[in-house]
Design a protein around this motif. Sequence first.
Motif, mmCIF file in Angstrom:
data_model
loop_
_atom_site.group_PDB
_atom_site.id
_atom_site.type_symbol
_atom_site.label_atom_id
_atom_site.label_comp_id
_atom_site.label_asym_id
_atom_site.label_seq_id
_atom_site.Cartn_x
_atom_site.Cartn_y
_atom_site.Cartn_z
ATOM 1 N N TYR A 250 2.381 4.114 71.148
ATOM 2 C CA TYR A 250 2.998 4.780 70.125
ATOM 3 C C TYR A 250 3.471 4.247 68.949
ATOM 4 O O TYR A 250 3.009 4.700 67.655
ATOM 5 N N ILE A 251 3.677 3.029 68.654
ATOM 6 C CA ILE A 251 3.785 2.353 67.474
ATOM 7 C C ILE A 251 2.575 2.099 66.769
ATOM 8 O O ILE A 251 2.518 2.517 65.379
ATOM 9 N N GLU A 252 1.547 1.851 67.340
ATOM 10 C CA GLU A 252 0.070 1.434 66.444
ATOM 11 C C GLU A 252 -0.247 3.101 66.154
ATOM 12 O O GLU A 252 -0.876 3.040 65.089
ATOM 13 N N ALA A 253 -0.118 3.968 67.082
ATOM 14 C CA ALA A 253 -0.295 5.258 66.418
ATOM 15 C C ALA A 253 0.337 5.671 65.216
ATOM 16 O O ALA A 253 -0.217 6.407 64.350
ATOM 17 N N PHE A 254 1.565 5.569 65.086
ATOM 18 C CA PHE A 254 2.221 5.858 64.160
ATOM 19 C C PHE A 254 2.097 5.282 62.591
ATOM 20 O O PHE A 254 2.144 5.278 61.645
ATOM 21 N N ARG A 255 1.254 3.922 62.803
ATOM 22 C CA ARG A 255 0.918 3.200 61.990
ATOM 23 C C ARG A 255 -0.508 3.587 61.440
ATOM 24 O O ARG A 255 -0.742 3.019 60.285
ATOM 25 N N SER A 256 -1.209 4.296 62.041
ATOM 26 C CA SER A 256 -2.744 4.426 61.790
ATOM 27 C C SER A 256 -2.806 5.402 60.844
ATOM 28 O O SER A 256 -2.455 6.442 60.499
ATOM 29 N N LYS A 257 -3.900 5.344 59.822
ATOM 30 C CA LYS A 257 -4.329 6.135 58.953
ATOM 31 C C LYS A 257 -4.679 7.505 59.371
ATOM 32 O O LYS A 257 -4.474 8.486 58.879
ATOM 33 N N GLN A 258 -5.460 7.447 60.655
ATOM 34 C CA GLN A 258 -5.627 8.865 61.236
ATOM 35 C C GLN A 258 -4.510 9.732 61.559
ATOM 36 O O GLN A 258 -4.539 10.822 61.136
ATOM 37 N N LEU A 259 -3.661 9.159 61.966
ATOM 38 C CA LEU A 259 -2.049 9.920 62.222
ATOM 39 C C LEU A 259 -1.909 10.547 60.630
ATOM 40 O O LEU A 259 -1.353 11.572 60.627
ATOM 41 N N HIS A 260 -1.566 9.336 59.678
ATOM 42 C CA HIS A 260 -1.202 9.799 58.492
ATOM 43 C C HIS A 260 -2.040 10.921 57.985
ATOM 44 O O HIS A 260 -1.377 11.920 57.091
ATOM 45 N N ASP A 261 -3.351 10.733 58.027
ATOM 46 C CA ASP A 261 -4.165 11.804 57.428
ATOM 47 C C ASP A 261 -3.913 13.330 58.118
ATOM 48 O O ASP A 261 -3.951 14.282 57.508
ATOM 49 N N ASP B 68 6.608 12.589 56.522
ATOM 50 C CA ASP B 68 5.778 13.435 55.330
ATOM 51 C C ASP B 68 5.158 12.289 54.564
ATOM 52 O O ASP B 68 4.268 12.879 53.725
ATOM 53 N N THR B 69 5.329 11.112 54.803
ATOM 54 C CA THR B 69 4.456 10.189 54.050
ATOM 55 C C THR B 69 3.869 9.101 55.101
ATOM 56 O O THR B 69 4.461 8.910 56.165
ATOM 57 N N PRO B 70 2.974 8.161 54.835
ATOM 58 C CA PRO B 70 2.548 6.864 55.538
ATOM 59 C C PRO B 70 3.654 6.175 55.714
ATOM 60 O O PRO B 70 3.855 5.587 56.683
ATOM 61 N N GLN B 71 4.616 5.941 54.773
ATOM 62 C CA GLN B 71 5.554 5.325 54.516
ATOM 63 C C GLN B 71 6.581 5.529 55.629
ATOM 64 O O GLN B 71 7.101 4.654 56.381
ATOM 65 N N ALA C 40 6.053 7.456 58.184
ATOM 66 C CA ALA C 40 5.520 7.031 59.738
ATOM 67 C C ALA C 40 5.584 5.767 60.114
ATOM 68 O O ALA C 40 5.992 5.094 61.267
ATOM 69 N N ILE C 41 5.193 4.647 59.281
ATOM 70 C CA ILE C 41 5.511 3.370 59.460
ATOM 71 C C ILE C 41 6.692 3.150 59.838
ATOM 72 O O ILE C 41 6.826 2.223 60.610
ATOM 73 N N ALA C 42 7.474 3.555 58.985
ATOM 74 C CA ALA C 42 9.173 3.144 59.344
ATOM 75 C C ALA C 42 9.414 3.550 60.550
ATOM 76 O O ALA C 42 10.241 2.781 61.343
ATOM 77 N N PHE C 43 9.116 4.894 61.014
ATOM 78 C CA PHE C 43 9.336 5.168 62.341
ATOM 79 C C PHE C 43 8.908 4.352 63.349
ATOM 80 O O PHE C 43 9.368 3.924 64.406
ATOM 81 N N ALA C 44 7.450 3.934 63.236
ATOM 82 C CA ALA C 44 7.014 2.983 63.846
ATOM 83 C C ALA C 44 7.754 1.546 64.007
ATOM 84 O O ALA C 44 7.860 1.092 65.231
ATOM 85 N N GLU C 45 8.149 1.076 62.935
ATOM 86 C CA GLU C 45 8.987 -0.114 63.011
ATOM 87 C C GLU C 45 10.157 -0.095 63.832
ATOM 88 O O GLU C 45 10.534 -1.155 64.384
ATOM 89 N N GLU C 46 11.086 1.093 63.423
ATOM 90 C CA GLU C 46 12.208 1.132 64.143
ATOM 91 C C GLU C 46 12.111 1.186 65.982
ATOM 92 O O GLU C 46 12.773 0.971 66.528
ATOM 93 N N LEU C 47 10.695 1.920 66.271
ATOM 94 C CA LEU C 47 10.719 1.916 67.669
ATOM 95 C C LEU C 47 10.375 0.629 68.128
ATOM 96 O O LEU C 47 10.519 0.270 69.263
ATOM 97 N N GLY C 48 9.768 -0.313 67.501
ATOM 98 C CA GLY C 48 9.398 -1.744 67.758
ATOM 99 C C GLY C 48 10.856 -2.463 67.766
ATOM 100 O O GLY C 48 10.516 -3.286 68.731
#
Length: 270
Positions: free
Chosen positions: A60-71, A104-107, A109-117
């Motif tokens: 899940y962490i890597e998915a929320f970091r991915s460009k595919q999910l952001h796009d 709503d932004t890549p940033q 999504a990445i913040a969500f991933a970081e907090e999961l980690g």
Amino acid sequence: MRHGLFGLLSLAAAGFWTGTAPNAQPAAAPPDEVDLALVLAVDISYSMDLDELALQRGGYIEAFRSKQLHDAIAKGALGKIAVTYFEWAGGNFQHIVKPWTVIDTPQSAIAFAEELGEAQTRRGRRTSISGAIDLGMQLLDQANVTAMRRVIDISGDGANNDGRPVTAARDDARDKGISINGLPVMLKQASYFDIDNLDVYYEDCVVTGVGAFVIPIRERHQFVDATRTKLVREIAEAPAAEATIQKAQAKEPRVSCLSGERQWRDRMGN
């Protein structure tokens, strides 16, 4: 993956679900309009070993970091989704790791991933998919968002063996217009409390709704790709040609939807 992920498997006693959704947003705030309200419900029962738990969270962490999910998010009509992530085992063992968060932004999504980690992971006994669906429905009802679609995403490695029948919870979700998708984890050969063909069980007994689908994980290296594929597919609305409604009455299940409960009773001698 940040260093915090390596400490995610420490056990903690606080923070379990008490029946009231956390105050993710002020009650007086107007609802946020989003393309999708997505509940991620993740199995952390003892049948999952520590390595599998780390792989599952890492997917899940890597998915929320991915460009595919952001796009996929950016291509939505509104360009934003709302996500909450909770972990579950038995019917009385549920923990909200991340309350409702608008991405709503890549940033973001990445913040969500970081907090999961950085979050801890608990472990618990039994497997209540029905309890996870029930909590997912409650969280969707209490979310301070107006969503074009509502989805509960269930990942786990076993059949329901605690709480009410999984089909009852599934049908309640279906009747509310909520879709359920599945990510069955099938890394081990079925043993003591497991069932064969968990993917078929998920297809026949768990998932429902428009465009509902199941993506099984059979190898450890599939966690990241499968989780990312699942999330991107959930975020991107299914084309009309793929949109199908799976109902309990549509066909006879190929497996018993009470197989988990029956195995538990047999093993416990009840």
